[in-house]
Design an enzyme around this catalytic site. Structure first.
Site, PDB file in Angstrom:
ATOM      1  N   HIS A 182       0.829  -1.210   0.000  1.00 18.93           N
ATOM      2  CA  HIS A 182       0.000   0.000   0.000  1.00 18.93           C
ATOM      3  C   HIS A 182       0.862   1.260   0.000  1.00 18.93           C
ATOM      4  O   HIS A 182       2.030   1.247   0.387  1.00 18.93           O
ATOM      5  CB  HIS A 182      -0.946   0.004   1.206  1.00 18.93           C
ATOM      6  CG  HIS A 182      -0.234   0.092   2.522  1.00 18.93           C
ATOM      7  ND1 HIS A 182       0.282   1.271   3.016  1.00 18.93           N
ATOM      8  CD2 HIS A 182       0.037  -0.853   3.441  1.00 18.93           C
ATOM      9  CE1 HIS A 182       0.843   1.045   4.191  1.00 18.93           C
ATOM     10  NE2 HIS A 182       0.712  -0.242   4.474  1.00 18.93           N
ATOM     11  N   GLU A 217      -2.076  -7.020   7.708  1.00 12.68           N
ATOM     12  CA  GLU A 217      -0.786  -6.791   8.347  1.00 12.68           C
ATOM     13  C   GLU A 217      -0.739  -7.491   9.699  1.00 12.68           C
ATOM     14  O   GLU A 217      -1.775  -7.785  10.302  1.00 12.68           O
ATOM     15  CB  GLU A 217      -0.537  -5.285   8.515  1.00 12.68           C
ATOM     16  CG  GLU A 217       0.819  -4.927   9.095  1.00 12.68           C
ATOM     17  CD  GLU A 217       2.016  -5.408   8.275  1.00 12.68           C
ATOM     18  OE1 GLU A 217       2.179  -6.638   8.090  1.00 12.68           O
ATOM     19  OE2 GLU A 217       2.816  -4.557   7.859  1.00 12.68           O
TER      20      GLU A 217
END
Length: 190
Positions: free
Chosen positions: A12, A86
């Protein structure tokens, strides 16, 4: 699976918490303008190299999902998959990295790379990330674009490169980057 299909892994773009040096873990902060520009650049690169026929997968976390949406110029269906999230950082979530170092200086005294992530109070642990990412890769049926996060990307790439996941911190990171993995070889595209 020993031989994986061609994979494009995107991390990202920059978030507000990245810019502020804060641990995000399973929490989120919005992409900055730089992060949005990084995602658009990823999309342009993907369009240039061509990824027609690739399945798209993304972590469901906002920063990855927004990156996937901005980078997906051909309008492919994006499938959210929690196994791409994550690492959960427990009590450290939201803290500045300097504050974590001050709380637990002993974890940073050794030259142990990023393995301090394994010691986050109430955190998930690196072995759990390795298990869920291996399971994700085992379910792939063809070439894929995967939009994920820093630690998760590194562990995914270890699996794809045939390295032990514990070597994750020897691989480079970077925000708004694309890694192409094919035949156990890695190429950074951005």
């Amino acid at each position: 699976m020993s031989d994986y299909p061609d994979i494009l892994i995107l991390r990202h773009g920059e978030t507000e918490w990245n810019r502020a040096g804060r641990m995000q873990g399973d929490q989120d902060s919005p992409l900055t303008e730089t992060g949005r520009a990084q995602a658009r650049r990823q999309g342009a690169l993907l369009a240039a190299i061509g990824c027609d026929g690739y399945q798209w997968f993304s972590s469901p976390q906002g920063r990855a999902w927004q990156t996937a949406t901005l980078a997906n110029l051909n309008g492919a269906q994006i499938t959210p998959d929690a196994r791409l999230a994550e690492i959960t950082t427990g009590d450290w979530t939201g803290l500045r990295f300097d504050d974590i170092r001050a709380q637990a200086p002993h974890l940073f005294e050794l030259d142990d790379g990023l393995h301090w992530y394994d010691h986050a109070p109430g955190g998930e642990g690196l072995a759990a990330v390795a298990a869920r990412t291996r399971a994700f890769l085992g379910d792939l049926t063809g070439p894929a674009v995967i939009v994920t996060h820093g630690i998760t990307s590194r562990i995914l790439r270890c699996h794809l490169l045939g390295q032990p996941w514990e070597a994750f911190d020897t691989l480079e990171g970077g925000q708004g980057v694309i890694y192409r993995i094919r035949k156990r070889q890695q190429e950074r595209l951005s």
